[in-house]
Design an enzyme around this catalytic site. Sequence first.
Site, short mmCIF file in Angstrom:
data_model
loop_
_atom_site.label_atom_id
_atom_site.label_comp_id
_atom_site.label_asym_id
_atom_site.label_seq_id
_atom_site.Cartn_x
_atom_site.Cartn_y
_atom_site.Cartn_z
N SER A 583 0.69 -0.88 0.19
CA SER A 583 -0.11 0.49 0.06
C SER A 583 1.17 1.06 0.17
O SER A 583 1.81 1.24 0.37
CB SER A 583 -1.10 -0.07 1.12
OG SER A 583 -1.40 1.42 1.00
N TYR A 596 -2.60 -0.08 10.39
CA TYR A 596 -2.53 -0.33 9.46
C TYR A 596 -1.14 0.04 8.43
O TYR A 596 -0.08 -1.08 7.97
CB TYR A 596 -3.64 -0.28 8.51
CG TYR A 596 -4.07 -0.30 7.23
CD1 TYR A 596 -4.69 -1.56 6.58
CD2 TYR A 596 -3.58 0.49 5.49
CE1 TYR A 596 -4.33 -2.18 5.68
CE2 TYR A 596 -3.49 -0.13 4.97
CZ TYR A 596 -4.42 -0.67 4.38
OH TYR A 596 -3.89 -1.45 3.05
#
Length: 706
Positions: A583, A596
Amino acid sequence: MSTRTTDFKHVSYLWDDAKAAEMAGDEVALLIYRSNLLGADLRLTNYGGGNTSCKAMAKDPLTGEEKEVMWVKGSGGDLGTLKKSGLAALYVDRLRNLKNVYRGLAYEDEMVELFNHCIYDLDSKAPSIDTPLHGFLPFKHIDHLHPDAAIAIAAAKDGERITKELFNGTIGWVPWQKPGFELGLMLRKCLDENPGIRGIMLGSHGLFTWGDTAYESYMNTLEVIERCAAYLDENYGKKGPVFGGQKIESAEKTQRAKQAAAIAPVLRGFCSSERNMIGHFTDDARVLEFINSNDLDRLAPLGTSCPDHFLRTKISPLVLKLDASEDLSDVSSLKERLAPEFEAYRKMYTEYYNSCKHANSPAIRDANPVIILYPGIGMFSFSKDKQTARVAAEFYTNAINVMKGAEAISEYTSLPRQEAFNIEYWLLEEAKLQRMPKPKALSGKIALITGSAGGIGRAIAKKFVEEGAVVVLNDMNAERLEGAAEEFKNKYGKDSYATALLNVTSAEDINAAFDAAALAFGGVDIIVNNAGLSISKTIADHTEKDWDLLYDVLVKGQFFITQAAAAVMKKQDIGGDILNIVSKNALVSGPNNAGYGSAKAAQLHLSRLNAAELGADGIRVNVVNPDAVISDSNIWAGGWAEGRAKAYGITVAELPAYYAKRTLLNEIILPDDIANACFAFVGGLLNKSTGNVLNVDGGVANAFVR
């Protein structure tokens, strides 16, 4: 309507009078209907094997005259799925007149090009080499099939005598002759010398049967094959135990699967010495009966008889010298033991080629075995794709049936080596191979994409299949996985995928998924660590449970999938690719993202560490960094969208536009964009690239690696 019985034991009677009545008067439609019924029963013929024909009157488009035209299954194709587009249509008189220019057996291959001068329907399929076999026989409807029961008699040492006695002279006999123009003339000669016969047995090859109507031909075919099968059934055991009796016991079924999964990647590695092969495994009872028998060592080297069997299974199988109960965990030792067996096979095949080749023979092809037999465990087959590997296994099972039947009534005989070579390296066969489409970029590759039942994972799986790979679909949600499998079956076919329930936090699931890949395809070449989840909370709101879940799925999951993949890839020793879907959050700091974002950062660096360690084994590890892939993504479930919207002070509905506007390209990122990035890494152009990061985020400057 015939009054003959439709009660069969060894074949299936599938004719539907009502359906056939709808086609009354349309001989071509009835031919297709009959062909599909015959192809639906694998006891009658194999996938892609055999051919059928009909002759009917049709108007010549140039003269308006009524001419006799033959419709026959064209080159390639399968009876079970045959359509009109798969038929070749030829003028019968022109085809038969070709014998006036036939120069003899040594020149029969040149007749194939002349078939084009006989074409009636210019849009029809190219005529096959079997066209004259149908053309020189006068019957309206003809079936040429390769039923195991008939080939068992055709391949028996005294098959001609058995055929004559079994059918009281109503079935003719033509000794082995390679399919082609000469064989067509031999069939007509046999008919002329035996008027009134109902069919012809081709030595070591198959069966011709016929009738005045589609139904009469269908019934004649069933009756002849039924009689052959019943005769074999009556004789099993009379000469002694089948295949000389049982020599070893099979391992228990779960143990067979365990052993097969353990050894398949090693076998695949050896068989992929020239190009990546896809595998298939079966422990069918018929296979086990043969490979566990006393006669295995005598019969296996003989090879097969029917050309269709031989072309798909090679001159003979490789029989492994391993016990069913052996511990296969020491991979180095296993490879050391198997290497001489593969070298011996390659040497045998090379000597076969050199001793049989002609001055104009094509170059030697892959010398590795197609069929590998592991006594007590089962049969492996390896070929260019899953369908070809599976069909090869089916054909060798047919060959086992043939050997079993021939040995029960007489003695099995295979094709002489020279005749087998003349089929395998036939110039017409080589020309057919050269006309085949070039392999796709991922042909021969096996991919396991975690979380591939939806969103990004499913998009990647689709892209890979479309580029030639086979995939192991997986998900922790059984219902979602079932839906994905149904879509892939309908869109790409049953040979494009396998399935496995997989929770990447479960060691048991991981092992089972890689075993599934080994059993279905032989191993794995491409891993995409895609499974994930998102939790967006403030530091104050984050719980230990949240933290552990993120790190268990994203970091530990990626690591243990990579660990299992590397073990399989090292067994194969043909390299591989590991792609990690990370990501932009691995590089960009933002609010409400501690758990995260830090897990994604760990994934990114773990990728670099793995690349550094696995490079020596030819295993590349690369990263794709997406951002804001909202469409069909599970990542937005569980409150993540709400959390991000809250962090940015906008509504959930405004998120897609918000993410697009903050990019340099002002683009919304879709699952297909990530799939294309993955393909860029594994499609062949970046084979010397590892440890890299590819951003697919529309351009987020803060996420630039440098």
